[in-house]
Write a protein that holds these residues in place. Structure first.
Motif, PDB file in Angstrom:
ATOM      1  N   LYS A  17       0.819  -1.226   0.000  1.00  0.00           N
ATOM      2  CA  LYS A  17       0.000   0.000   0.000  1.00  0.00           C
ATOM      3  C   LYS A  17       0.848   1.270   0.000  1.00  0.00           C
ATOM      4  O   LYS A  17       0.318   2.376   0.024  1.00  0.00           O
ATOM      5  CB  LYS A  17      -0.979   0.037   1.176  1.00  0.00           C
ATOM      6  CG  LYS A  17      -2.184   0.951   0.895  1.00  0.00           C
ATOM      7  CD  LYS A  17      -3.141   1.016   2.062  1.00  0.00           C
ATOM      8  CE  LYS A  17      -4.269   1.998   1.759  1.00  0.00           C
ATOM      9  NZ  LYS A  17      -5.217   2.142   2.875  1.00  0.00           N
ATOM     10  N   TYR A  23       6.992   9.972  -0.141  1.00  0.00           N
ATOM     11  CA  TYR A  23       6.554  10.457  -1.458  1.00  0.00           C
ATOM     12  C   TYR A  23       7.528  11.512  -1.995  1.00  0.00           C
ATOM     13  O   TYR A  23       7.970  11.449  -3.155  1.00  0.00           O
ATOM     14  CB  TYR A  23       5.151  11.056  -1.351  1.00  0.00           C
ATOM     15  CG  TYR A  23       4.797  11.962  -2.504  1.00  0.00           C
ATOM     16  CD1 TYR A  23       4.509  11.448  -3.768  1.00  0.00           C
ATOM     17  CD2 TYR A  23       4.781  13.354  -2.340  1.00  0.00           C
ATOM     18  CE1 TYR A  23       4.208  12.284  -4.843  1.00  0.00           C
ATOM     19  CE2 TYR A  23       4.478  14.190  -3.398  1.00  0.00           C
ATOM     20  CZ  TYR A  23       4.194  13.652  -4.645  1.00  0.00           C
ATOM     21  OH  TYR A  23       3.908  14.488  -5.702  1.00  0.00           O
ATOM     22  N   THR A  49       6.745   6.731 -10.932  1.00  0.00           N
ATOM     23  CA  THR A  49       5.557   5.881 -10.758  1.00  0.00           C
ATOM     24  C   THR A  49       5.346   5.551  -9.290  1.00  0.00           C
ATOM     25  O   THR A  49       4.207   5.599  -8.776  1.00  0.00           O
ATOM     26  CB  THR A  49       5.703   4.578 -11.572  1.00  0.00           C
ATOM     27  OG1 THR A  49       5.881   4.912 -12.953  1.00  0.00           O
ATOM     28  CG2 THR A  49       4.473   3.704 -11.425  1.00  0.00           C
ATOM     29  N   GLU A  54       3.804   8.467  -7.446  1.00  0.00           N
ATOM     30  CA  GLU A  54       2.368   8.608  -7.688  1.00  0.00           C
ATOM     31  C   GLU A  54       1.568   7.580  -6.906  1.00  0.00           C
ATOM     32  O   GLU A  54       0.480   7.865  -6.401  1.00  0.00           O
ATOM     33  CB  GLU A  54       2.075   8.493  -9.183  1.00  0.00           C
ATOM     34  CG  GLU A  54       2.551   9.692  -9.997  1.00  0.00           C
ATOM     35  CD  GLU A  54       1.982  10.995  -9.458  1.00  0.00           C
ATOM     36  OE1 GLU A  54       0.748  11.091  -9.292  1.00  0.00           O
ATOM     37  OE2 GLU A  54       2.780  11.920  -9.186  1.00  0.00           O
ATOM     38  N   GLU A  55       2.110   6.367  -6.784  1.00  0.00           N
ATOM     39  CA  GLU A  55       1.420   5.319  -6.008  1.00  0.00           C
ATOM     40  C   GLU A  55       1.399   5.677  -4.523  1.00  0.00           C
ATOM     41  O   GLU A  55       0.399   5.442  -3.828  1.00  0.00           O
ATOM     42  CB  GLU A  55       2.118   3.977  -6.230  1.00  0.00           C
ATOM     43  CG  GLU A  55       1.921   3.418  -7.640  1.00  0.00           C
ATOM     44  CD  GLU A  55       2.791   2.202  -7.913  1.00  0.00           C
ATOM     45  OE1 GLU A  55       3.696   1.927  -7.096  1.00  0.00           O
ATOM     46  OE2 GLU A  55       2.577   1.538  -8.945  1.00  0.00           O
ATOM     47  N   LYS A  89       1.471   8.752  -3.331  1.00  0.00           N
ATOM     48  CA  LYS A  89       0.531   9.866  -3.194  1.00  0.00           C
ATOM     49  C   LYS A  89      -0.911   9.363  -3.181  1.00  0.00           C
ATOM     50  O   LYS A  89      -1.739   9.827  -2.377  1.00  0.00           O
ATOM     51  CB  LYS A  89       0.737  10.875  -4.324  1.00  0.00           C
ATOM     52  CG  LYS A  89      -0.140  12.119  -4.189  1.00  0.00           C
ATOM     53  CD  LYS A  89       0.334  13.269  -5.053  1.00  0.00           C
ATOM     54  CE  LYS A  89       0.064  13.040  -6.500  1.00  0.00           C
ATOM     55  NZ  LYS A  89       0.307  14.268  -7.319  1.00  0.00           N
ATOM     56  N   LYS A  90      -1.200   8.394  -4.040  1.00  0.00           N
ATOM     57  CA  LYS A  90      -2.549   7.828  -4.073  1.00  0.00           C
ATOM     58  C   LYS A  90      -2.892   7.173  -2.740  1.00  0.00           C
ATOM     59  O   LYS A  90      -4.003   7.343  -2.202  1.00  0.00           O
ATOM     60  CB  LYS A  90      -2.658   6.805  -5.203  1.00  0.00           C
ATOM     61  CG  LYS A  90      -4.043   6.192  -5.355  1.00  0.00           C
ATOM     62  CD  LYS A  90      -4.083   5.168  -6.488  1.00  0.00           C
ATOM     63  CE  LYS A  90      -5.453   4.498  -6.576  1.00  0.00           C
ATOM     64  NZ  LYS A  90      -5.484   3.456  -7.628  1.00  0.00           N
ATOM     65  N   ALA A  91      -1.948   6.431  -2.171  1.00  0.00           N
ATOM     66  CA  ALA A  91      -2.179   5.772  -0.878  1.00  0.00           C
ATOM     67  C   ALA A  91      -2.360   6.805   0.232  1.00  0.00           C
ATOM     68  O   ALA A  91      -3.195   6.625   1.137  1.00  0.00           O
ATOM     69  CB  ALA A  91      -1.008   4.851  -0.559  1.00  0.00           C
ATOM     70  N   HIS A 150      -3.631   9.803  -0.187  1.00  0.00           N
ATOM     71  CA  HIS A 150      -4.973  10.355  -0.392  1.00  0.00           C
ATOM     72  C   HIS A 150      -6.031   9.467   0.245  1.00  0.00           C
ATOM     73  O   HIS A 150      -6.952   9.939   0.926  1.00  0.00           O
ATOM     74  CB  HIS A 150      -5.269  10.480  -1.892  1.00  0.00           C
ATOM     75  CG  HIS A 150      -4.507  11.581  -2.559  1.00  0.00           C
ATOM     76  ND1 HIS A 150      -4.539  11.780  -3.917  1.00  0.00           N
ATOM     77  CD2 HIS A 150      -3.700  12.541  -2.054  1.00  0.00           C
ATOM     78  CE1 HIS A 150      -3.761  12.819  -4.215  1.00  0.00           C
ATOM     79  NE2 HIS A 150      -3.248  13.293  -3.111  1.00  0.00           N
ATOM     80  N   GLU A 151      -5.901   8.166   0.025  1.00  0.00           N
ATOM     81  CA  GLU A 151      -6.908   7.218   0.516  1.00  0.00           C
ATOM     82  C   GLU A 151      -6.925   7.138   2.035  1.00  0.00           C
ATOM     83  O   GLU A 151      -7.962   6.865   2.637  1.00  0.00           O
ATOM     84  CB  GLU A 151      -6.631   5.842  -0.070  1.00  0.00           C
ATOM     85  CG  GLU A 151      -6.859   5.766  -1.579  1.00  0.00           C
ATOM     86  CD  GLU A 151      -6.395   4.451  -2.165  1.00  0.00           C
ATOM     87  OE1 GLU A 151      -5.773   3.655  -1.426  1.00  0.00           O
ATOM     88  OE2 GLU A 151      -6.637   4.216  -3.377  1.00  0.00           O
TER      89      GLU A 151
END
Length: 866
Positions: free
Chosen positions: A551, A588, A612, A615-616, A618-620, A622-623
């Motif tokens: 994650k 990040y 990449t 970005e992964e 950052k997405k985690a 955010h969630e």
């Protein structure tokens, strides 16, 4: 047109420094109408024979011109650079560099005393010079610290050699030109040794001794070349002798005891050949010399109500006090350091277990006296002596690594000017071979978190690439046995703190420091050298978080995070911001930086991989850490500032900025941030249109705020916002260094936003820059000078009586800049400008705000896209 600052590996005229790579750089000054370099020619010679000629190279990079050379050991090379500008102006300048031993085998042997391991030794050798000397060099290192004397004169101007480094990975050898010290006939060589960081006391609560070894060692080679082309070699071996010196005790924390009566008391004894067993190989040096940089006279001799006599030097400095001694035999004089007086009396309890004392016992002879193998952090020195004290006999010397100031800011606000001075002095005082946390108490360690937080400010203030190169070499060496993790301190203490590594944002120094060095100085050579360590830290985090289930978030571990923040209702030094959120945000940020660095270095595969990964992550984040409105759920000033500065949710940046503003207003327009938040707080405010509030924070004179300490007479930056209480008493919570530079990171924001200096990632080293000052009438005016790797930038602004602003900019030779001003219409000395954003090249630009209603698209932003 003149060429100046000719450097090899970022050092002018280096002698004996490591030469694994060769990078030349130079700066053009005093040009007439020239704007940029058309071509340059670099020639390298050995004994007047050309070994490299670039020809007229139109792509010659004045910031970083790398050359592949087959260098010979112990050899001086001359080099010259000739530059021709686009208008035909030209200039040529010469310089030199000299190699150390490189990979040449050592003929000398390690030697060690035969007497007790705790006695400070003096090694001795007599040699005879019977011919005229053409040149002479000596190559040596001593463990822990050494001073070399020839015929009673100290060789060179550096102290505390060979410095503080990871001795278990390398032992730095220093090269000295000793030609002028030799005389015809008999010559006496003496080498004094002290414990230093190698075997002296290091660490907390009494610390540890013998961290790297328990004995004194010396290795030295003298290579003497006569004018008749014959030579003499002298190396350490069992023909040398040794005796106890007059230094009875010394270490970095406690000071030194010198008994002059012992100078001629002991006889020389035999030595043994013995090598240090816990150390790395001998290498040419990375460390810059530690030298005397400034001298201060005492302002007054205070006589306290307790009967103490205390010298006040008016400035908190790192170094020592020297004095002319004319005391009777057996008279003892003792100097004890402190940073502050309490109730008018001497006080240094904040030094904890460090005695910080220099004691000298007179032999009755006149002498100029100084310590040899210690240093102090102090403003005051208590003098204890049975004979009268004469203030004029004493002088304080500030010592640091040989790095010079390149940035300066002056405003119309005296207290802000004092704050700038305070942060600059804290940098001067803590950049002694490693970026230490503090120079006074039982610590003086290379804490990576403090270094990371301050690194951008450091690069604005002083010329840092060679200093950081050494620190980052040690960092990578320590990483090599930690699977890429970065220790909390570098060099790492091999006792007690051996397991302390990988803590955010301390370990993130492994990525952020080399990136800031690249942005400021534009050396791809140095970026390539440091890239493996940058990559290793991110890889370590990736491996660790994947082992815990993926994650792409940091899920465990000890993290200092927002150290010493004020927003936690629970007692203790930890801030209220979720430590794992901060760690994930840095994960990040570092991944993104490594991706950028890889792209710049042409490592496309790495670039794609780490971009990449970023970005992964950052997405985690955010969630896990953002609500449905795109705002961070961590409701602290630090969290919001991190979101903005790291670009975690750029599409909601303005809203997060409003949230940050509200949090500050809820705290009565005061900050409550710690080590992490303070660095990013004002930049985040300015970036989101809240610059006035950022200046409000700067100008706050009560606690907590930067000018609180200024109002209480601070001359350096404190560890805590209130290390000293309003009644001038020390904070009872402890950890009260009065020379801790971390909160001085506000200067980065001052350079970037108040003055407007911002580098461009694609053309680093200020070859291309954004000049976007943010005037504020409360400061009256700003005059900023910044001697970049490209040359001198100047940014000035001033308000007139009508409230309009005039600007003055200078852009150096070969550079370009985008000038971005506040919304309005302006008249420029160079051309009519309608609007407030325009690109300029080398030159002087005087701009006045004028009445008008024509506005072009605003470029008043934090980013610069070329």
């Amino acid at each position: 047109m003149k060429i100046t600052k000719l450097r090899v590996n970022q050092i002018e005229k280096p002698i004996g420094f490591t030469m694994d790579t060769i990078s030349f750089s130079w700066i053009i000054v005093d040009y007439q109408n020239a704007k940029k370099q058309k071509y340059a020619q670099i020639i390298v010679k050995k004994d007047n024979h050309i070994i490299f000629d670039s020809g007229k190279d139109e792509n010659a990079n004045s910031l970083d011109y790398q050359v592949q050379l087959m260098l010979e050991p112990r050899t001086r090379y001359s080099w010259e650079v000739a530059v021709t500008a686009e208008n035909g102006e030209s200039a040529c300048q010469k310089s030199w560099f000299e190699t150390g031993k490189l990979k040449e085998a050592w003929r000398a042997k390690w030697i060690s005393p035969t007497f007790d391991k705790e006695i400070h030794p003096c090694f001795y050798k007599e040699i005879t010079i019977d011919k005229k000397v053409k040149q002479a060099r000596t190559y040596l290192t001593g463990l822990g610290l050494y001073e070399l004397y020839l015929n009673g004169k100290k060789v060179g101007n550096e102290f505390l050699a060979p410095g503080y480094h990871s001795y278990d990975f390398h032992l730095q050898v220093h090269t000295y030109d000793i030609t002028k010290y030799l005389i015809e006939g008999k010559n006496q060589i003496e080498v004094l040794l002290g414990a230093g960081w190698y075997k002296g006391r290091l660490g907390f609560d009494g610390g540890y001794t013998d961290v790297y070894g328990d004995s004194y060692y010396l290795i030295q080679e003298l290579h003497i070349e006569y004018e008749d082309k014959t030579s003499l070699f002298v190396g350490t071996d069992t023909s040398w002798q040794c005796k106890p010196s007059a230094i009875m005790d010394s270490n970095i924390y406690d000071g030194e005891l010198y008994d002059a009566r012992l100078e001629a008391m002991f006889d020389y004894q035999e030595v043994v050949e013995r090598e240090p067993i816990q150390c790395g190989p001998l290498t040419d040096r990375y460390s810059l010399p530690i030298i005397k940089k400034e001298k201060l006279k005492p302002l007054q001799l205070i006589k306290t109500k307790k009967g103490e006599q205390v010298l006040d030097f008016g400035q908190n400095i790192t170094g020592w006090v020297e004095f002319n001694c004319n005391l009777s035999k057996d008279t003892i004089i003792c100097l004890t350091a402190s940073e502050i007086m309490q109730e008018g009396c001497f006080y240094n309890e904040n030094y904890r277990t460090a005695k910080a004392k220099f004691t000298y016992i007179s032999d009755g002879k006149k002498a100029h006296v100084r310590p040899h193998f210690t240093f102090f952090g102090f403003r005051y020195m208590k003098v204890e002596c049975a004979e009268p004290i004469i203030k004029e006999n004493f002088e304080a010397y500030h010592i640091r690594s040989d790095i010079d100031q390149i940035g300066k800011i002056e405003t119309g606000h005296k207290k802000v000017n004092q704050l700038f001075s305070n942060a600059l002095w804290s940098q001067k005082d803590n950049f002694l071979d490693v970026p230490t946390d503090c120079p006074q108490r039982d610590e003086k360690l290379g804490w990576t978190g403090d270094a990371q937080i301050f690194s951008d400010t450091a690069c604005f203030n002083m010329y840092m690439p060679a200093f950081y190169r050494k620190y980052l070499w040690d960092m990578r060496a320590e990483q090599s046995i930690l699977e890429g993790s970065v220790p909390n301190v570098v060099p790492r203490l091999k006792h007690d703190m051996i397991s302390e590594h990988g803590s955010c944002p301390w370990a993130d120094a492994g990525v952020i420091i080399p990136w800031n060095v690249y942005l400021h100085y534009g050396s791809k050579t140095l970026l390539l050298e440091t890239y493996p360590g940058m990559k290793a830290w991110v890889d370590y985090q990736k491996k660790k978080e994947e082992a815990l289930g993926g994650k792409h978030l940091v899920k465990d571990g000890f993290h200092f995070a927002d150290w010493l923040a004020l927003d936690n209702e629970k007692p203790g030094p930890f801030g209220a911001t979720n430590a794992l959120f901060i760690a994930s945000a840095y994960y990040y940020h570092c991944s993104k930086i490594v991706g950028k660095a890889a792209k710049i270095l042409g490592l496309e595969e790495d670039s794609i991989f780490y971009e990449t990964l970023a970005e992964e992550i950052k997405k985690a984040i955010h969630e896990t850490y953002f609500d449905k409105y795109g705002l961070c759920i961590c409701k602290t000033q630090t969290a919001s500032a991190l979101v903005i500065e790291f670009g975690l949710m750029p599409e909601q940046e303005k809203k997060e900025g409003q949230k940050l503003k509200n949090l500050i207003f809820e705290n009565k327009k005061h900050l409550n941030t710690g080590f992490v938040g303070t660095t990013v707080l004002c930049p985040a405010l300015s970036k989101t249109g809240n610059h006035k509030l950022a200046v409000d924070l700067l100008l706050n004179e009560d606690y907590p705020g930067w000018l609180y300490a200024v109002n209480l007479g601070a001359t350096t930056i404190w560890e805590r916002w209130n290390s000293v209480m309003p009644d001038n008493s020390m904070n009872p919570e402890g950890m009260n260094s009065l020379n801790h530079y971390s909160y001085g990171s506000i200067e980065s924001w001052m350079y970037r936003y108040i003055c407007g200096f911002k580098p461009c990632e694609e053309e680093a080293g200020f070859r291309y820059a954004l000049l976007a000052p943010h005037p504020d009438e409360r400061l009256g005016f700003v005059k900023a000078l910044f001697n970049t790797a490209m040359g001198t930038y100047i940014s000035e602004w001033m308000y007139d009586k009508e409230g309009k602003v005039s600007y003055y900019f200078e852009v150096p030779f070969g550079a370009k800049a985008v000038i971005a001003l506040k919304k309005g219409c302006y008249q420029c000395n160079q051309k009519r400008v309608e609007g407030y954003v325009f690109e300029v090249e080398c030159g002087i630009y005087e701009i006045q705000e004028r009445e008008g209603n024509y506005f072009s698209k605003c470029f008043y932003d934090d980013t610069l896209n070329t």
